[in-house]
Design a protein around this motif. Sequence first.
Motif, PDB file in Angstrom:
ATOM      1  N   HIS A   1     -10.661  20.022  -6.370  1.00 49.11           N
ATOM      2  CA  HIS A   1      -9.591  19.601  -7.169  1.00 49.11           C
ATOM      3  C   HIS A   1      -9.458  20.015  -8.472  1.00 49.11           C
ATOM      4  CE1 HIS A   1      -9.275  16.991  -3.656  1.00 49.11           C
ATOM      5  NE2 HIS A   1     -10.546  16.653  -3.578  1.00 49.11           N
ATOM      6  N   CYS A   2      -9.395  21.483  -8.567  1.00 48.90           N
ATOM      7  CA  CYS A   2      -9.218  21.914 -10.064  1.00 48.90           C
ATOM      8  C   CYS A   2      -7.541  21.861 -10.120  1.00 48.90           C
ATOM      9  CB  CYS A   2      -9.715  23.475 -10.100  1.00 48.90           C
ATOM     10  SG  CYS A   2      -9.090  24.679  -9.192  1.00 48.90           S
ATOM     11  N   GLY A   3      -6.862  21.855  -9.196  1.00 46.61           N
ATOM     12  CA  GLY A   3      -5.454  22.137  -9.327  1.00 46.61           C
ATOM     13  C   GLY A   3      -4.904  23.484  -9.568  1.00 46.61           C
ATOM     14  N   ASP A   4      -5.455  24.557  -9.412  1.00 48.49           N
ATOM     15  CA  ASP A   4      -5.015  25.786  -9.620  1.00 48.49           C
ATOM     16  C   ASP A   4      -4.028  26.212  -8.691  1.00 48.49           C
ATOM     17  OD1 ASP A   4      -6.584  26.234 -11.868  1.00 48.49           O
ATOM     18  OD2 ASP A   4      -8.002  27.403 -10.969  1.00 48.49           O
ATOM     19  N   CYS A   5      -4.226  25.710  -7.155  1.00 50.15           N
ATOM     20  CA  CYS A   5      -3.564  26.055  -6.165  1.00 50.15           C
ATOM     21  C   CYS A   5      -2.178  25.497  -6.430  1.00 50.15           C
ATOM     22  CB  CYS A   5      -3.990  25.581  -5.042  1.00 50.15           C
ATOM     23  SG  CYS A   5      -4.622  23.911  -4.852  1.00 50.15           S
ATOM     24  N   VAL A   6      -1.988  24.152  -6.967  1.00 47.57           N
ATOM     25  CA  VAL A   6      -0.648  23.440  -6.968  1.00 47.57           C
ATOM     26  C   VAL A   6       0.557  24.223  -7.472  1.00 47.57           C
ATOM     27  CG1 VAL A   6       0.367  21.254  -7.928  1.00 47.57           C
ATOM     28  CG2 VAL A   6      -2.000  21.281  -7.210  1.00 47.57           C
ATOM     29  N   ALA A   7       0.485  25.022  -8.593  1.00 48.64           N
ATOM     30  CA  ALA A   7       1.505  25.566  -9.018  1.00 48.64           C
ATOM     31  C   ALA A   7       2.059  26.771  -8.363  1.00 48.64           C
ATOM     32  CB  ALA A   7       1.153  26.206 -10.461  1.00 48.64           C
ATOM     33  N   VAL A   8       1.132  27.561  -7.345  1.00 45.90           N
ATOM     34  CA  VAL A   8       1.619  28.659  -6.696  1.00 45.90           C
ATOM     35  C   VAL A   8       2.099  28.264  -5.568  1.00 45.90           C
ATOM     36  CG1 VAL A   8      -0.123  29.802  -8.018  1.00 45.90           C
ATOM     37  CG2 VAL A   8      -0.627  29.001  -5.704  1.00 45.90           C
ATOM     38  N   CYS A   9       2.011  27.224  -5.071  1.00 43.68           N
ATOM     39  CA  CYS A   9       2.683  26.488  -3.724  1.00 43.68           C
ATOM     40  C   CYS A   9       4.042  26.645  -3.484  1.00 43.68           C
ATOM     41  CB  CYS A   9       2.068  25.382  -3.135  1.00 43.68           C
ATOM     42  SG  CYS A   9       2.823  24.589  -1.757  1.00 43.68           S
ATOM     43  N   PRO A  10       4.709  27.614  -2.758  1.00 41.79           N
ATOM     44  CA  PRO A  10       6.225  27.949  -2.863  1.00 41.79           C
ATOM     45  C   PRO A  10       6.957  26.777  -2.126  1.00 41.79           C
ATOM     46  CG  PRO A  10       5.197  29.151  -1.342  1.00 41.79           C
ATOM     47  CD  PRO A  10       3.977  28.639  -2.124  1.00 41.79           C
ATOM     48  N   ALA A  11       6.173  25.724  -1.446  1.00 42.94           N
ATOM     49  CA  ALA A  11       7.005  24.831  -0.559  1.00 42.94           C
ATOM     50  C   ALA A  11       6.642  23.698  -1.224  1.00 42.94           C
ATOM     51  CB  ALA A  11       6.302  25.012   0.921  1.00 42.94           C
ATOM     52  N   GLY A  12       5.950  23.443  -2.378  1.00 41.80           N
ATOM     53  CA  GLY A  12       5.853  22.085  -2.883  1.00 41.80           C
ATOM     54  C   GLY A  12       4.920  21.118  -2.157  1.00 41.80           C
ATOM     55  N   ALA A  13       4.002  21.808  -1.133  1.00 43.63           N
ATOM     56  CA  ALA A  13       3.281  21.140  -0.172  1.00 43.63           C
ATOM     57  C   ALA A  13       1.860  20.300  -0.879  1.00 43.63           C
ATOM     58  CB  ALA A  13       2.679  21.886   1.029  1.00 43.63           C
ATOM     59  N   LEU A  14       1.496  20.990  -1.988  1.00 44.38           N
ATOM     60  CA  LEU A  14       0.595  20.428  -2.768  1.00 44.38           C
ATOM     61  C   LEU A  14       1.032  19.757  -4.071  1.00 44.38           C
ATOM     62  CD1 LEU A  14      -1.531  23.796  -2.644  1.00 44.38           C
ATOM     63  CD2 LEU A  14      -1.853  21.668  -1.184  1.00 44.38           C
ATOM     64  N   THR A  15       0.311  18.426  -4.548  1.00 40.44           N
ATOM     65  CA  THR A  15       0.699  17.875  -5.519  1.00 40.44           C
ATOM     66  C   THR A  15      -0.843  17.251  -6.005  1.00 40.44           C
ATOM     67  OG1 THR A  15       1.038  15.690  -4.049  1.00 40.44           O
ATOM     68  CG2 THR A  15       2.972  17.105  -4.690  1.00 40.44           C
ATOM     69  N   THR A  16      -0.643  16.790  -7.329  1.00 38.67           N
ATOM     70  CA  THR A  16      -1.714  16.222  -8.011  1.00 38.67           C
ATOM     71  C   THR A  16      -1.473  14.716  -8.407  1.00 38.67           C
ATOM     72  OG1 THR A  16      -2.201  18.341  -9.136  1.00 38.67           O
ATOM     73  CG2 THR A  16      -3.407  16.333 -10.007  1.00 38.67           C
TER      74      THR A  16
END
Length: 288
Positions: free
Chosen positions: A48-63
């Motif tokens: 849950h570092c969150g590095d992946c959230v910003a690169v998701c083009p579909a907005g499927a990842l949130t914190t």
Amino acid sequence: MEKRATVSRILNFSCVDGPGNRLVLFLQGCNFNCINCHNPHTINHCNHCGDCVAVCPAGALTTSENNQVNWNQDVCTQCDKCIDVCLNSSSPKTASYNVTELLAVIRKNALFISGITVSGGEATLQLPFIVELFKAIKTDNSLSHLTCFIDSNGYLSESGWQRVMPYLDGAMIDLKAWQQETHRWLVGRDNHKVIASIRLLAEAGKLHELRLLHIPNKSDLDTEVASVARLIRTLPPSVQIRLNAFQHHGVVGEALGWDKCSEAQMESFYQRLKVLIEQTIHLPQVYL
């Protein structure tokens, strides 16, 4: 409370993960750290570092407010950009299932499959869940016709195998190297437990398939053919031997610079092995 599992993927139909057409559960987490892993994102659990959230083009990842990364499967386009940027050999795209929830998934497909295979990562790291799931299948009149298989690296103790044995129809085990030094270098652990698992499962009539990975000039199964054959000759004739050819699909890091296994190299390995054993040997169908 029911046992739960962290699942990285559910494959409703597969004809390469055991006999017949099978539903395959890929569980997250592994106790090997193979340099050549074809699914490195299944090794660790998300931190849950969150590095992946910003690169998701579909907005499927949130914190979330408690700094947990959440994945919206309905929005996800499976582009895998989150996996590409992950430095933790993990994936945010996992889901937690209890036994009842997975039985519901299995029931939807029960008329079209011959069995269930639990794979990984390394499936046996979530052994209590597997035992409970397999037991539930075997005691359910509508599902008891399904065979229950485990695809494993073999790094499970005898006591662990004995817990699942009453509900297990078969196992597929990978042997990645023969010499201890080579095995430790390749996966981070020795192969004593792996070979012990192979023998234990064979004695119990539960070893369906032994898989041998050929990595030219890196692994040693091709240079230790006589030793490998001596082990195989102790196994029942019904055990299938599957030769896997190292390719670059899914691989990251150092192993991308390794030579892929060609059809000619695999054929040479096959010819040297087949004269020493009586078991059926399966060759790769595709070289990518």
